[in-house]
Design an enzyme around this catalytic site. Sequence first.
Site, PDB file in Angstrom:
ATOM      1  N   GLY A  93       0.789  -1.232   0.000  1.00  0.00           N
ATOM      2  CA  GLY A  93       0.000   0.000   0.000  1.00  0.00           C
ATOM      3  C   GLY A  93       0.819   1.279   0.000  1.00  0.00           C
ATOM      4  O   GLY A  93       0.355   2.312   0.495  1.00  0.00           O
ATOM      5  N   GLU A  94       2.021   1.243  -0.590  1.00  0.00           N
ATOM      6  CA  GLU A  94       2.868   2.445  -0.535  1.00  0.00           C
ATOM      7  C   GLU A  94       2.305   3.595  -1.359  1.00  0.00           C
ATOM      8  O   GLU A  94       2.480   4.758  -0.987  1.00  0.00           O
ATOM      9  CB  GLU A  94       4.293   2.123  -1.015  1.00  0.00           C
ATOM     10  CG  GLU A  94       5.240   3.298  -0.817  1.00  0.00           C
ATOM     11  CD  GLU A  94       6.701   2.918  -0.849  1.00  0.00           C
ATOM     12  OE1 GLU A  94       7.513   3.816  -1.135  1.00  0.00           O
ATOM     13  OE2 GLU A  94       7.032   1.751  -0.595  1.00  0.00           O
ATOM     14  N   ARG A  96      -0.849   4.397  -1.648  1.00  0.00           N
ATOM     15  CA  ARG A  96      -1.857   5.033  -0.791  1.00  0.00           C
ATOM     16  C   ARG A  96      -1.187   5.866   0.306  1.00  0.00           C
ATOM     17  O   ARG A  96      -1.632   6.955   0.644  1.00  0.00           O
ATOM     18  CB  ARG A  96      -2.765   3.968  -0.167  1.00  0.00           C
ATOM     19  CG  ARG A  96      -4.008   3.661  -1.003  1.00  0.00           C
ATOM     20  CD  ARG A  96      -4.643   2.367  -0.598  1.00  0.00           C
ATOM     21  NE  ARG A  96      -3.873   1.228  -1.086  1.00  0.00           N
ATOM     22  CZ  ARG A  96      -3.810   0.079  -0.463  1.00  0.00           C
ATOM     23  NH1 ARG A  96      -4.436  -0.097   0.682  1.00  0.00           N
ATOM     24  NH2 ARG A  96      -3.116  -0.909  -0.972  1.00  0.00           N
ATOM     25  N   ARG A 131       1.118  -6.891 -10.736  1.00  0.00           N
ATOM     26  CA  ARG A 131       0.362  -5.730 -11.233  1.00  0.00           C
ATOM     27  C   ARG A 131       0.844  -5.271 -12.605  1.00  0.00           C
ATOM     28  O   ARG A 131       0.202  -4.458 -13.243  1.00  0.00           O
ATOM     29  CB  ARG A 131       0.453  -4.579 -10.226  1.00  0.00           C
ATOM     30  CG  ARG A 131      -0.334  -4.882  -8.957  1.00  0.00           C
ATOM     31  CD  ARG A 131      -0.349  -3.735  -7.990  1.00  0.00           C
ATOM     32  NE  ARG A 131      -1.154  -4.066  -6.832  1.00  0.00           N
ATOM     33  CZ  ARG A 131      -1.339  -3.264  -5.797  1.00  0.00           C
ATOM     34  NH1 ARG A 131      -0.754  -2.081  -5.780  1.00  0.00           N
ATOM     35  NH2 ARG A 131      -2.082  -3.629  -4.786  1.00  0.00           N
TER      36      ARG A 131
END
Length: 296
Positions: A93-94, A96, A131
């Site tokens: 989650g970096e 975010r 991703r």
Amino acid sequence: MKSPFSRFFGGGEKLVSEVKNEVEEVEQLENSKTTEEVVKIPIDKVIPNRFQPRAVFDEEKIEELSRTIHTHGVIQPIVVRHFDEERYEIIAGERRYRAMKKLNWTEVPAIVRNLNDKETASIALIENLQREELTAIEEALAYQQLLELHSLTQEALAQRLGKGQSTVANKLRLLKLPQSVQEAILKREITERHARALISIKDEETQINIVNLIKENDWNVRQLEDYIQQLTSPKEEEEKKEKPKRKAISKDIRIALNTIKQSLSMVTKSGIQLKTEEEDTDDYYQITVKIPKKKA
């Protein structure tokens, strides 16, 4: 709770379908707020993941994400682990986290998990690889770290990721390019296909100069390959001309020459210092042997 990566990279071979299941389990990590407690953590006590493979973050996309978070809030908490007594390190989650920093938030919603360095690195690497937003160099660095972390062969890593071994090998070859060329790939100034064409050039200074030409002239891959062909072909022709053509020697003549040389060698070993001269003419081989009458 046992990390999925202790199984993912454990001993034994896995089918591609099983590998995909493991990756899906990691992707569900950030959706685990229904079973794990979400806590608020001071944002200044959160540090980025040291094993983050992404070297370049698109600031426009971070800005766009921060606007979305400002309007709708954080849909998924970030996932962190204890780094020391006061700080937390991001596991997932970096983007975010960076977006919330832009909004000057003082706290972030997070799930705290108990993972070691190896597990944290694996999750960060695999999550980003799946991703497919990484540059070729970031992907290559991720492969390299996974190989080192888990003592895997390229073949074993490829199987566990559900990729071809040639894909992994081709990415890793990019890490042999000069640092400035790798940075051009990171900044998306040249493509992976450009970079792979450059590998055929062995001189680093030439590789760097060619990258500048690619950027200045906006060359596509075909134009680059044509230039490299023109650059290397004259050298190859020159090398062919410089190499003297060796005359074919028949088997009988070769045996005769070897027999004579062996005999001369035996005489030399007996203590007599011979002087020999060889001459290869169009019509015959000539070996002149000089035996000194007096000892040197």
